[in-house]
Design a protein around this motif. Structure first.
Motif: not given
Length: 268
Positions: A91-99, A106-116
């Motif tokens: 999930v971190g990889l996917v969110l990293g690519l998206v961001n 997107s603060p929410i997506l960035i914080l979600l990336y940090a969490g995962f």
């Protein structure tokens, strides 16, 4: 100046918003102002970056601290539940690519990336800590030390990004990524055994040192991009992009140092 390196800072959207024309504003004349009102406008102190909604070093620091706080929370959970490491990595990889390729941060997506990503980092750290007690603390200390040294050298002007160095960095990064992909394929197919596949022994240490050097230069590119964003008056929302970029680089640096220490401890 697009220096390359971290794709977060090299995205088209970030470069457009942090370039020399980022702070250009249109002046609208205000009719029916008295002489005294015009004088008051003239003598009024200029609005600072925070008042005009522009990126500042303080805003970047605040967003980075928030991102790292979420990363730390995820790491604590991952440490306690190592089984979540794979979920965090995917999930971190996917969110990293998206961001990385998202036009607007997107603060929410960035914080979600940090969490995962924290789940992955915490799980990996806990797994290696069980084998080599104290290794996680050593890796954290080493990572913070490298960051501090690079920051001091950058602020002093002794470590700067140059076009020639950046070209060498990009060439080395391509080689590093290709080797990492090959090693991953060999590991999942069972051709290369061990915890790190071909990244073991002297070769693993050598690749690890190269990766740490690449990460330190990536930090310099990050600092340069942030400085340009502040100087050119980038919108304040891009402080989140800066925080995300620094988080990506720091996680990479930590994992590489952790891997080197594991190899060294495994050879004891």
């Amino acid at each position: 100046m697009a220096l390359g390196g971290n794709p977060v800072f090299n995205s088209k959207s970030y470069r457009e918003q942090t370039g020399p024309n980022a702070a250009t504003a249109t002046f609208h004349a205000q009719p029916n102002l008295s002489a005294q009102e015009l004088q008051d406008l003239y003598t009024k102190p200029s609005a600072g970056p925070q008042q005009t909604g522009r990126m500042t070093y303080a805003s970047v620091i605040n967003k980075t601290m928030a991102t790292f706080a979420v990363l730390l929370i995820g790491a604590v959970i991952g440490w306690q539940a190592p089984g979540l490491m794979i979920v965090g990595a995917i999930v971190g990889l996917v969110l990293g690519l998206v961001n990385s390729f998202k036009k607007q941060p997107s603060p929410i997506l960035i914080l979600l990336y940090a969490g995962f990503e924290g789940l992955f980092v915490g799980g990996l750290s806990g797994y290696l800590e069980a084998q080599y007690p104290g290794i996680a603390g050593q890796a954290v200390l080493a990572t913070l030390s490298v960051f501090a040294v690079v920051l001091v050298l950058y602020r002093s002007g002794k470590y700067r990004a140059t076009p020639k160095m950046t070209k060498m960095f990009m060439a080395a990064m391509i080689g590093y990524v290709l080797f990492s992909l090959l090693n991953f394929v060999l590991m999942i197919t069972g051709v290369a055994g061990g915890q790190f596949g071909m990244r073991s022994g002297l070769l693993g240490i050598g690749i690890g040192i190269l990766a740490v050097l690449l990460a330190t230069y990536a930090l310099v590119l990050d600092f340069t991009s942030i400085s340009e964003g502040v100087r050119n008056g980038a919108p304040e929302k891009f402080s989140w992009t800066a925080a995300f970029g620094l988080t990506v680089t720091m996680v990479w640096l930590y994992i590489e140092i952790l891997r080197i220490l594991a190899i060294l401890r495994g050879d004891d």
